[in-house]
Design a protein around this motif. Structure first.
Motif, short mmCIF file in Angstrom:
data_model
loop_
_atom_site.label_atom_id
_atom_site.label_comp_id
_atom_site.label_asym_id
_atom_site.label_seq_id
_atom_site.Cartn_x
_atom_site.Cartn_y
_atom_site.Cartn_z
N HIS A 33 0.82 -1.22 0.00
CA HIS A 33 0.00 0.00 0.00
C HIS A 33 0.86 1.27 0.00
CE1 HIS A 33 -3.43 2.57 0.73
NE2 HIS A 33 -2.75 3.13 1.72
N GLN A 34 1.95 1.25 0.73
CA GLN A 34 2.83 2.43 0.81
C GLN A 34 3.41 2.81 -0.55
OE1 GLN A 34 6.55 1.63 3.01
NE2 GLN A 34 6.00 -0.54 2.88
N TYR A 35 3.41 1.88 -1.50
CA TYR A 35 3.91 2.15 -2.84
C TYR A 35 2.78 2.44 -3.83
CZ TYR A 35 8.24 0.37 -0.96
OH TYR A 35 9.36 0.20 -0.19
N GLY A 36 1.55 2.47 -3.33
CA GLY A 36 0.41 2.79 -4.18
C GLY A 36 -0.07 1.64 -5.05
N ILE A 37 0.32 0.41 -4.70
CA ILE A 37 -0.12 -0.75 -5.47
C ILE A 37 -0.58 -1.84 -4.50
CG2 ILE A 37 1.36 -0.29 -7.46
CD1 ILE A 37 3.25 -2.51 -6.44
N ARG A 82 -5.76 1.17 -14.41
CA ARG A 82 -5.17 1.90 -13.27
C ARG A 82 -3.66 1.99 -13.41
NH1 ARG A 82 -8.36 -1.61 -10.34
NH2 ARG A 82 -6.53 -2.58 -9.40
N GLU A 86 -1.07 5.40 -14.04
CA GLU A 86 0.12 5.68 -13.23
C GLU A 86 1.40 5.57 -14.05
OE1 GLU A 86 0.08 6.73 -10.03
OE2 GLU A 86 -2.12 6.74 -10.23
#
Length: 133
Positions: A33-37, A82, A86
């Motif tokens: 999650h911290q990497y946006g995935i 998505r 990105e």
């Protein structure tokens, strides 16, 4: 009686596999999650980086990716959309079949994969360490 016990063991084993999968996916989602995935996003990037498409090229047809990452074609199409927003992947038409869509990882996607891969592999190692083979 033996057939029932065998069937019960089979069902218990199946449910155990599902539980390991669910726990591992949740842990991967939490860590990534911290990497946006999420776990599925990483899995697509991993397949794109790791292998070669059936035709030997670097771009995968969406149908081919769907069979490798075990998502429905519609779920995978949304996920690819998505990732494309990105700038992690790029979609293009298949030259040999104008109805087909090919997906290729971008430089940004490759860099993110390189950064996140050790974390994903560490989660897999930790979550699957005590799993009976």
């Amino acid at each position: 009686m033996a057939a029932k016990k065998s069937e019960r063991m089979l069902v218990d084993e199946w449910r155990g596999i599902l539980a390991v999968h669910a726990r591992t996916t949740c842990e991967l989602d939490r860590e990534l999650h911290q990497y946006g995935i999420g776990a599925s996003d990483f899995e697509v990037l991993d397949v794109l980086v790791e292998g070669r498409a059936e035709d030997g090229g670097a771009a995968y047809r969406v149908q081919e990716l769907a069979s490798r990452v075990h998502l429905s074609q519609s779920a995978l199409s949304r996920l690819i959309g998505r990732l494309e927003k990105e700038d992690l992947v790029h979609r293009g038409m298949c030259s040999e079949d104008r109805r087909g869509v090919r997906v290729v990882i971008t430089d940004k996607g490759r860099a993110l994969h390189t950064q996140v891969r050790p974390l994903q592999r560490a989660v897999l190692s930790r979550m699957l360490a005590d799993r009976p083979s």
